[in-house]
Design a protein around this motif. Sequence first.
Motif, short mmCIF file in Angstrom:
data_model
loop_
_atom_site.label_atom_id
_atom_site.label_comp_id
_atom_site.label_asym_id
_atom_site.label_seq_id
_atom_site.Cartn_x
_atom_site.Cartn_y
_atom_site.Cartn_z
N PHE A 243 -5.33 6.54 9.00
CA PHE A 243 -5.07 6.25 7.69
C PHE A 243 -5.49 7.81 6.96
CE2 PHE A 243 -4.49 4.74 3.67
CZ PHE A 243 -5.69 5.13 2.85
N GLU B 80 1.55 -1.34 7.50
CA GLU B 80 0.76 -1.44 6.32
C GLU B 80 -0.70 -1.76 6.42
OE1 GLU B 80 2.01 -0.87 3.34
OE2 GLU B 80 3.85 -0.35 4.10
N ASP B 81 -1.11 -2.05 7.59
CA ASP B 81 -2.43 -2.68 7.78
C ASP B 81 -3.41 -1.84 8.28
OD1 ASP B 81 -0.91 -5.73 8.92
OD2 ASP B 81 -1.44 -5.02 6.90
N ASP B 82 -2.90 -0.34 8.35
CA ASP B 82 -4.09 0.57 8.87
C ASP B 82 -5.35 0.23 7.87
OD1 ASP B 82 -1.60 2.97 9.50
OD2 ASP B 82 -2.69 1.54 10.76
N SER B 83 -6.39 0.13 8.81
CA SER B 83 -7.80 0.02 8.12
C SER B 83 -8.11 1.35 7.52
CB SER B 83 -8.88 -0.23 9.27
OG SER B 83 -10.12 0.14 8.79
N ILE B 84 -8.84 1.23 6.35
CA ILE B 84 -9.31 2.73 5.63
C ILE B 84 -10.23 3.12 6.56
CG2 ILE B 84 -10.52 3.05 3.50
CD1 ILE B 84 -8.30 1.73 2.42
N ARG C 196 0.81 -1.46 0.04
CA ARG C 196 0.03 -0.03 -0.14
C ARG C 196 0.89 1.35 -0.25
NH1 ARG C 196 -3.65 1.54 4.85
NH2 ARG C 196 -5.19 -0.23 4.32
N SER C 197 2.05 1.19 0.81
CA SER C 197 2.59 2.54 0.75
C SER C 197 3.48 2.71 -0.65
CB SER C 197 3.86 2.21 1.86
OG SER C 197 4.59 1.29 1.51
#
Lengths: 133, 930
Positions: free
Chosen positions: B421, B412-416, A3-4
Amino acid sequence: MKRSDLIILITVSVIIGLGIYNYASMGSWANFEEAFDNSGETYSVSGFLSQDHPVVYNPEVDPGLTSFHMKDKKGKVKEVHLQLAKPQGFEQSESIVLTGKAVDGVFHATDMQMKCPSKYNNEKRLVLGTEES
Amino acid sequence: MSIGAFEGEWIIVAWAGRFLVALAFTSALFSALSYIKGWKEIGRRAFKVHAGATFLVIGLLFLLFFAHRYEFQYIWKHLNNEMPMRFVMSAFWGGQEGGFLLWMFWHNILALFVLRAADRWEPKVMTVLASIEAFLSIMLLGIYFGDFQLGLDPFLLMREAPENIGLPWTGIKDYAIQFFQDGQGLNPLLQNYWMTIHPPTLFLGFAATSIPFAYAIAGLWEGDHKGWIKPALPWAFFGVGILGTGVLMGGAWAYEALSFGGFWAWDPVENSSLVPWMVLVAAAHLMLINKNKKKATALFSTVYFTLLAFLLVLYSTFLTKSGVLGDTSVHSFVDGGILPQLLAYLLSFLALAHTFLLGTVRRRLIHIGLSILALCLVFIGEYALATLGFLVIQGVTATISFRGEFKDESNEDDSIFSREFWMFVGALLVVIAAIHITWQTSIPVFNRFLEPFSGPLSSVGEYFNSDFLRTLSLHSLAPGKDLDETYHIIQIPLATLIFMAIAITQWLRYKGTSAKLVAGNLFRAAIDAAIITTALAIVYDFQIQEFPRLALLFATAFAASSNAHYIWSVLRGKMDAWGSPLAHVGFALTIFGAVISTAKQDVISKNQIGDIASLNADFNNRSDLLLMQGDTLQMGEYYVNYRERHEEGIHVFFSIDYFETDVKAYNNGDIVAFDDMLFSAKTNHSASVEFAYDMDEHWNYLPFPTKTQAAKAERWINGTPGEFLFTLDPSIQLNERMGNSPEPDTRHSLTSDLYSHIKWARLTPPETDDEGWLGGKETEFMVGDSMFIGSVLLSLDSMTVVRDEDRPERGLLERDIAIVACFNLEGAENGGAINTKASPLYIVRDNLIIPDIHDVEGWGLKFRIDNFNPTDEKLKLTIWEHESVRTDFIVIQAIIFPLINILWLGCILMAIGSFMAVRSRLRKNRLSND
């Protein structure tokens, strides 16, 4: 894709896109010769108020028109019609930048920036009590 | 206080001052080095010595100001005897030296607070702060290395100034008493209270950005990428509050005291203080997310933006003080060739920051080595290439660090649906907006970068026949002049997205939120915003192409409403937590007010005089109104009358009365003053356009009015049937040396402002001869032509040869050629038109033109026919006006700014909210530390 990485890709593309767009909106500097060669194109021309010609401002006739002559950095002197009221301190300006188009031998300026005598004016000389600038 | 060769010269102060500056520099350097070695106590003492020395330098300089010691160049340049002492602060930081001292003052105070906190970060943080102080001190040293001057000496004597050395007066023993009893003085434009409060606030904001910077460096240095965040957080938001306030103050100053007709001009000086603020905002919000998290979000960005905020302050200093902007900014001044030093300052800290981004000693050393190589190019004068190479090195380093040292440190896993985020997205958008502004402002810098490549670019451009490359090779890009095209078109959509994020994010929780809960609250806020926006669109008649601005208005209304709802429903009673949402409401209202007042501003002074000298159809810039004294004209929804001018000190005020356009109703017994006579109404009636029409029927003349009657009397002015509303007095501040500057006068009301300023006014009395006649104006006339002389319309009706019978009475001989020109003059008096005829002669006797000056009695005009050309039937005429009939007039511009008070309300709320947030943050930190 991580994602980054995606975020980085989008951000960089946006920035580059902005840069390209901005480039398209840039004006260009010119001197009088170039401006008059490309009559009708808008340019920014910098120079100095010509003290050898009068500054004409007749507000009764038209409060939004000031006529004068400017000498550009190459030394060429041209008549200028500025669509603004005569700005304060015009005759004392150190340098001016006009934005406008050359039409029929006269430079029609829609905007003008003046640089006023600098507070850091180092050219003042003192000679035995009399001040000369 | 005179020692040595010169009398009346406070040489001791010069010596003491210079000694203290040197002491400040050495103690700062010593403090930095001590802290590097970990000698805390010594480092502290050295820093306190530095702070003391700096404060003493400031004290001495103030002493010189108060004592009017004009033999010192800094005092001479910024003070004169005429200036009221309440502006001495403005004078103090009127120049570069004072500006640096102000910066150092605040920086020292903040650093003393850091010392007081005495946390485990102190040694490394203080190393950075002391180094910054050392660099700033260099700017005040004023030492010469041959031709090159390092810094500017604030204690320089006039006789030591390079341009004065060798002049005869520098050798005179009592030169100071003879020649320096007065100074040049501060630019009058700066002699106001804004100049007293705006720079200190701004510089405090700048100083505040260096604290988080120092903490970030300390964290990188220590290898702890997260621990520095918590102690730095209150400083970051303090900076956001103060710097934001400072930037907005600049806008308020421009609006209140300057006459460009607004509060923001996207001028480089404005932009370069806005951009660090924006980046600091982004950094502070990222710090907020990460202060307690085990696994950070966007940690590299957090660190990098924090570093960038301070570096952008240095860039701002460079842009505005080095003269690199040249002709693109009226604010750019070049002083003493300071460009290389400012550049070195900027590049050194750029290098420092990037060095620490790298993790191992080896990598750091390589980086330092390469950077020094690039810096060397600065010293041989190749500024552009050096900087370019330097920037490439830093960019590569940042990328390596991001991929290397910071790899896998961010979540990397932050929720939308999580707060972190969207705060990250918002921060990123703010930084993109900041990059765009920087890009636009730095165009002159790009020209410098392109210069060395001019040759190659030109050749390659010719080869590929590319206009793009050819333009680049000319390295003369100019910023576009149309603000809508250059700034607004990009900033408005970005701002819209940012405010949508502000609206939504306040309701999101860290790590994730229930969509239902959020949606309900947001929906309510969105409805509110939609209602407001629709109302605005209708009332102010928005067109379809103005959609972007309308979208921004919606977004800001949405953000304000959403955050207000949040305060009301969630935080009711918990005043401690109000800071953040309140600040966001304020920010949203600020932008809302800014957009609506500028998008729908109304220039009501559009010129109504006919196009006598019309140019091109393209050019239609008629925004100014000519007002003759005593005349009344309609302007927007008002009738305006230029009543009089009066001088007060160095200001000339022009009183302009504003009247309603609706007809005024008078009741029996009302008392008015017309032409200095008092009248009492004998009936109830509505006023006509002119008093003369009403006088007989409706008014009784009062020959002996009582005092009460005179006090009650309202003025009755022809052409203004409506009621008197208010008077505005825009002025011009006279200054021979710096040029006169107009100052506006604004009528503030709840829903809008009426802003008026003078575009032109005659400030020097016109030149007349002994009898009061103004110099002749030469014109050409043909039969049927007409022209305005002042307010008189002169027209040429006919020309005839003088009949033989009339010759003797006109004193003409038979052989004379004589033509009489019949002119008609039309003027106005007391509201009525008056006419007269004038018939000057053109006489030729024995091939000589006999001058015949024809004086039109009572009209203050005289003519002389200079020449008559029978072929094209043109008459050359010289006309003189008498000063007694010449009416004063002014040219004004007036603008209505709707709903501008929302802007100021927003500023206030933003300031209050920020400080509440800082206070509660400090309290939380203290509690968690105990």
